[in-house]
Design an enzyme around this catalytic site. Structure first.
Site, PDB file in Angstrom:
ATOM      1  N   ASP A  34     -25.630   4.720  -5.718  1.00  0.00           N
ATOM      2  CA  ASP A  34     -27.099   5.153  -5.802  1.00  0.00           C
ATOM      3  C   ASP A  34     -27.779   4.139  -6.064  1.00  0.00           C
ATOM      4  O   ASP A  34     -28.653   4.334  -7.158  1.00  0.00           O
ATOM      5  CB  ASP A  34     -27.067   6.272  -6.811  1.00  0.00           C
ATOM      6  CG  ASP A  34     -25.908   7.251  -6.588  1.00  0.00           C
ATOM      7  OD1 ASP A  34     -25.764   7.805  -5.569  1.00  0.00           O
ATOM      8  OD2 ASP A  34     -25.224   7.606  -7.770  1.00  0.00           O
ATOM      9  N   GLU A 203     -27.709  15.386  -0.796  1.00  0.00           N
ATOM     10  CA  GLU A 203     -27.893  14.762  -2.034  1.00  0.00           C
ATOM     11  C   GLU A 203     -28.924  13.679  -1.840  1.00  0.00           C
ATOM     12  O   GLU A 203     -29.093  13.148  -0.634  1.00  0.00           O
ATOM     13  CB  GLU A 203     -26.788  14.401  -2.549  1.00  0.00           C
ATOM     14  CG  GLU A 203     -25.555  15.107  -3.071  1.00  0.00           C
ATOM     15  CD  GLU A 203     -24.402  15.060  -3.928  1.00  0.00           C
ATOM     16  OE1 GLU A 203     -24.210  15.658  -5.131  1.00  0.00           O
ATOM     17  OE2 GLU A 203     -24.114  13.825  -3.687  1.00  0.00           O
TER      18      GLU A 203
END
Ligand SMILES: *[C@@H]1O[C@H](CO)[C@@H](O)[C@H](O)[C@H]1NC(C)=O
Ligand SMILES: *[C@@H]1O[C@H](CO)[C@@H](O)[C@H](O)[C@H]1NC(C)=O
Ligand SMILES: *[C@@H]1O[C@H](CO)[C@@H](O)[C@H](O)[C@H]1NC(C)=O
Ligand SMILES: *[C@@H]1O[C@H](CO)[C@@H](O)[C@H](O)[C@H]1NC(C)=O
Length: 323
Positions: A34, A203
């Site tokens: 991420d 996501e």
């Protein structure tokens, strides 16, 4: 960011026909998950990652060598919740001379999550002040408060936070920022959704403004736990939708709504590259618009700690990004 609760794989045609470029190289300390990349005014690139209380790596170029120099948060987040000594999905932006690092507090499989933030004027380790919570979710929420992204809208003090989630995917709230205070100031709204029957959860939303459109980049599919591997094509890949407004409606290149499972795939597993996602976009003075992400190298390992930093240059073709 988290792994799927539903191990049940779905049969999917997949996203195989396209060809994708290999990541443009990384040397030094290349772990990331991420990622969030920011280029500071003095030419130093900062790479932020999940885990280790939001690790900070710096380099003089995108290729590296990257060196880990510390973390955003010390000891644990001030948010009193399980997972506050790990922290996920940093999202760092510069707004009026102050850097804001949004982050998520959660544990895998839990819907009890929060989005918090820290501020700094330099981004150096030790310079960050943990400001606490912006949003939280519980098992009764329609979403999970993970994977935040902050984007500036067009009006005065018009910002939006995006977040989510294996629970009803991606949400957004209008947000205001007063000095070090960040607070949701508008209704929460779902902006991307795929039915659970489809298996393609979303996501890691990231919004980027380019030539009159707001592009919504999404990490779609199964994240993080690849033992056993999910069905081919159901692992993380990157889709994009767009709108002329930061609040949508977002559609893909065929006109299919992003709230109906739409999304144009621009990066998926290929060659050694497995399950690319957690993406972000920024404008680099040397390369132009760049998309960065994490990926696993199938020839090495598909274990989370082996997630690696990847990036490619974006070409805009007919109003859509390609790599
Ligand atoms: C943070 O951890 C260090 C040791 O790693 C400890 O010395 C310090 O007291 C802790 N600070 C807080 C505020 O808990
Ligand atoms: C921003 O606002 C101005 C003035 O209201 C308008 O002319 C312009 O088209 C807007 N731009 C975008 C990208 O929405
Ligand atoms: C998945 O793809 C890999 C190569 O990309 C191939 O070796 C493997 O057989 C495929 N598995 C299934 C179940 O299709
Ligand atoms: C994957 O790892 C192999 C073996 O180290 C290496 O040769 C290859 O370049 C790597 N590929 C990517 C895309 O990282």
């Amino acid at each position: 960011m988290r792994y799927s609760l539903l191990a049940a794989a779905v049969a999917v045609a997949g996203v195989s026909a396209a060809t994708y470029p290999n990541p443009l190289g990384c040397s030094g300390s290349c772990f990331t998950h991420d990622p969030s990349v920011v280029l500071r005014g003095d030419g130093t690139y900062f790479l932020y990652s999940s885990l280790d209380l939001l690790s900070i790596r710096t380099s003089k170029s995108l290729e590296g060598p990257w060196a880990e120099i510390g973390s955003v948060i010390k000891n644990k987040s001030v948010i009193d919740m399980d997972g506050n000594d790990v922290l996920w999905a940093p999202d760092v932006s510069l707004i009026d001379d102050l850097y804001y690092c949004l982050y998520a507090v959660s544990v895998s499989g839990s819907q009890t999550s929060a989005i918090g933030y820290a501020t700094s004027s330099t981004m150096e380790p030790g310079s960050w002040t943990d400001q606490g919570m912006i949003l939280e979710s519980s098992p009764s929420s329609p979403y999970n408060c993970i994977d935040p992204n902050l984007i500036r809208g067009n009006g005065t003090n018009e910002f939006y936070i995006l977040w989510g989630s294996y629970w009803e995917d991606i949400y957004q709230a209008r947000t205001a920022i007063e000095s070090t205070y960040v607070y949701p100031s508008g209704n929460q709204k779902q902006i991307a959704y795929n039915t659970p029957d489809n298996g393609f959860y979303m996501e890691g939303a990231f919004m980027y403004h380019h030539s009159g459109y707001y592009y919504l980049f999404l990490s779609v599919g199964h994240c993080c736990d690849y033992d056993p591997l999910p069905a081919n094509g159901t692992e993380y890949h990157v889709n994009v939708c767009r709108s002329t407004s930061p609040t949508g409606p977002f559609v893909d290149d065929t006109g299919l709504a992003c709230t109906e499972g739409g999304g144009k795939t621009i990066l998926a597993s290929h060659g050694d590259v497995y399950a690319p996602g957690g993406q972000g976009i920024f404008h680099d003075p040397k390369y132009g618009d760049v998309m960065y992400y994490h990926y696993l190298n199938k020839s090495v390992s598909v274990n989370y700690p082996d997630s690696k930093f990847g990036w490619n240059i974006i070409n805009w073709e007919n109003g859509w990004p390609t790599l």
